[in-house]
Design a protein around this motif. Sequence first.
Motif, mmCIF file in Angstrom:
data_model
loop_
_atom_site.group_PDB
_atom_site.id
_atom_site.type_symbol
_atom_site.label_atom_id
_atom_site.label_comp_id
_atom_site.label_asym_id
_atom_site.label_seq_id
_atom_site.Cartn_x
_atom_site.Cartn_y
_atom_site.Cartn_z
ATOM 1 N N LEU A 290 0.834 -1.202 0.000
ATOM 2 C CA LEU A 290 0.000 0.000 0.000
ATOM 3 C C LEU A 290 0.867 1.249 0.000
ATOM 4 C CD1 LEU A 290 -2.985 1.031 0.270
ATOM 5 C CD2 LEU A 290 -2.518 1.237 2.721
ATOM 6 N N PHE A 291 0.607 2.147 -0.932
ATOM 7 C CA PHE A 291 1.309 3.423 -0.992
ATOM 8 C C PHE A 291 0.849 4.314 0.154
ATOM 9 C CE2 PHE A 291 0.992 7.888 -2.615
ATOM 10 C CZ PHE A 291 2.345 8.190 -2.561
ATOM 11 N N ILE A 292 1.790 4.863 0.917
ATOM 12 C CA ILE A 292 1.494 5.806 1.993
ATOM 13 C C ILE A 292 2.010 7.180 1.562
ATOM 14 C CG2 ILE A 292 1.815 6.397 4.416
ATOM 15 C CD1 ILE A 292 0.255 3.831 4.019
ATOM 16 N N PRO A 293 1.124 8.154 1.336
ATOM 17 C CA PRO A 293 1.581 9.467 0.870
ATOM 18 C C PRO A 293 2.519 10.143 1.866
ATOM 19 C CG PRO A 293 -0.790 9.222 0.579
ATOM 20 C CD PRO A 293 -0.341 8.062 1.419
ATOM 21 N N ASP A 294 3.419 10.979 1.327
ATOM 22 C CA ASP A 294 4.266 11.819 2.171
ATOM 23 C C ASP A 294 3.407 12.823 2.936
ATOM 24 O OD1 ASP A 294 6.584 10.567 1.353
ATOM 25 O OD2 ASP A 294 6.966 11.982 -0.277
ATOM 26 N N THR A 295 4.047 13.593 3.805
ATOM 27 C CA THR A 295 3.316 14.548 4.636
ATOM 28 C C THR A 295 3.876 15.956 4.472
ATOM 29 O OG1 THR A 295 4.739 14.230 6.588
ATOM 30 C CG2 THR A 295 2.850 12.745 6.332
ATOM 31 N N LEU A 296 3.018 16.926 4.734
ATOM 32 C CA LEU A 296 3.403 18.332 4.809
ATOM 33 C C LEU A 296 2.777 18.929 6.062
ATOM 34 C CD1 LEU A 296 2.884 19.586 1.131
ATOM 35 C CD2 LEU A 296 5.070 19.169 2.271
ATOM 36 N N SER A 297 3.475 19.861 6.692
ATOM 37 C CA SER A 297 2.943 20.533 7.867
ATOM 38 C C SER A 297 3.624 21.886 7.998
ATOM 39 C CB SER A 297 3.171 19.694 9.131
ATOM 40 O OG SER A 297 4.554 19.494 9.355
ATOM 41 N N GLY A 298 3.196 22.674 8.997
ATOM 42 C CA GLY A 298 3.804 23.968 9.233
ATOM 43 C C GLY A 298 2.916 25.118 8.829
#
Length: 234
Positions: free
Chosen positions: A14-22
């Motif tokens: 299963l592909f797990i998307p990257d993350t963005l925050s801030g």
Amino acid sequence: ISFLPLIGLSQNPLFIPDTLSGANINLELQEGTHQFYVGQTTNTMGANGNILGPTIFLKQGNNVQFSVNNQLMDTTTIHWHGLHVASENDGGPHTIILPNTTWSPSFAVLDKAATYWYHPHVHMNTEAQVRKGMAGIIIVRDSAEASLQLPRSYGFDDFPIVLQDRSFDANNQFLINTLGDSMLVNGTARPYLNVPAQMVRLRILNGSAARVYNLGFNDNRNFHVIGSDGGLLP
């Protein structure tokens, strides 16, 4: 965990998307291609990649500034589905992003901890763009949720699960305006997911255009629904 009736048919991790925050989040909307099945290439759309978009982490009470750059060959919008924002920041059909231009909404995060999502909401073309893969999850956190003993290690015991039904034509391109005969999970066909031997959390998003789903486990194990897109349940 298998997302097909027969575990033996699950072949792809299963592909797990990257993350963005801030406080400042950049999204580049782009055309792409993806092989859902070996040797067959499908035209796709994604944010910061060929398909889907990164999972965005927001915190209640914080301010966030987005920069959404449209590198598609078509006009689009990006709508923050479920978030309480002013009309000019909502990304509905009235807030178009022309090709090769950037939209820069900003707002305070007012919502409680929950799983939301973002996707195009352009007039007469929403389904076509979402069906090609332009969508991503938003996870809002708050102090109340942080005080609970819940799994929250993204990609280890806290997983995004984007359910989308799709159909393909003879050239392996997505068909529009039809109920799909194939299931994708996080843009993955025939997926499997290895999880640790502990309590895990699945953030399930129905990213389909018209389908509803009855969800369960093939061994009929118990599970708990702890929240909705309105926040945690009592």
